[in-house]
Motif scaffolding. Structure first.
Motif, mmCIF file in Angstrom:
data_model
loop_
_atom_site.group_PDB
_atom_site.id
_atom_site.type_symbol
_atom_site.label_atom_id
_atom_site.label_comp_id
_atom_site.label_asym_id
_atom_site.label_seq_id
_atom_site.Cartn_x
_atom_site.Cartn_y
_atom_site.Cartn_z
ATOM 1 N N THR A 5 0.857 -1.178 0.000
ATOM 2 C CA THR A 5 0.000 0.000 0.000
ATOM 3 C C THR A 5 0.891 1.225 0.000
ATOM 4 O O THR A 5 2.087 1.138 0.259
ATOM 5 N N SER A 6 0.296 2.353 -0.259
ATOM 6 C CA SER A 6 1.079 3.580 -0.321
ATOM 7 C C SER A 6 1.726 3.905 1.020
ATOM 8 O O SER A 6 2.691 4.653 1.070
ATOM 9 N N GLU A 7 1.225 3.337 2.153
ATOM 10 C CA GLU A 7 1.845 3.572 3.446
ATOM 11 C C GLU A 7 3.128 2.757 3.606
ATOM 12 O O GLU A 7 3.977 3.086 4.414
ATOM 13 N N MET A 8 3.275 1.658 2.855
ATOM 14 C CA MET A 8 4.422 0.773 3.000
ATOM 15 C C MET A 8 5.571 1.151 2.071
ATOM 16 O O MET A 8 6.723 1.059 2.456
ATOM 17 N N VAL A 9 5.253 1.499 0.863
ATOM 18 C CA VAL A 9 6.254 1.919 -0.111
ATOM 19 C C VAL A 9 5.704 3.133 -0.848
ATOM 20 O O VAL A 9 4.508 3.354 -0.888
ATOM 21 N N ALA A 10 6.608 3.884 -1.432
ATOM 22 C CA ALA A 10 6.191 5.066 -2.174
ATOM 23 C C ALA A 10 6.944 5.118 -3.495
ATOM 24 O O ALA A 10 8.068 4.628 -3.604
#
Length: 96
Positions: A5-10
């Motif tokens: 998810t965007s919270e884990m990787v960007a």
């Protein structure tokens, strides 16, 4: 493997990844915390230079191109990493 998810990787973030599988269209990898990723053939230097592909278990330095996909789409190309670094620097400088 855990869904990214965007919270884990960007997007534009760099990782050391582990090769988990070689497939006809690319290389499957595992990022930190078990996040699944894929390097398609055109984003893999060995494929472009007609060299041997990395082996299962080997480490590959990658940059995230698309964090909305499952698995996350990444690149191992130096040019993509340079672009990502410039974009990260611009964000830090307040330009982007």
């Amino acid at each position: 493997m855990r869904r990214a998810t965007s919270e884990m990787v960007a997007v534009h973030e760099e990782f050391e990844a582990t090769v988990t599988e070689i497939v006809p269209w690319g290389v499957l990898i595992r990022l930190d915390d078990g996040i699944a990723g894929v390097i398609d053939n055109l984003k893999l230097p060995a494929w472009l230079d007609d060299e041997p592909l990395p082996e299962i278990g080997s480490a590959v330095h990658v940059v995230v191109l698309d964090d909305a996909r499952d698995p996350v789409r990444v690149s191992a190309l130096a040019g993509d990493m340079d672009i990502a670094r410039r974009l990260r620097d611009r964000r830090l400088d307040g330009q982007g």
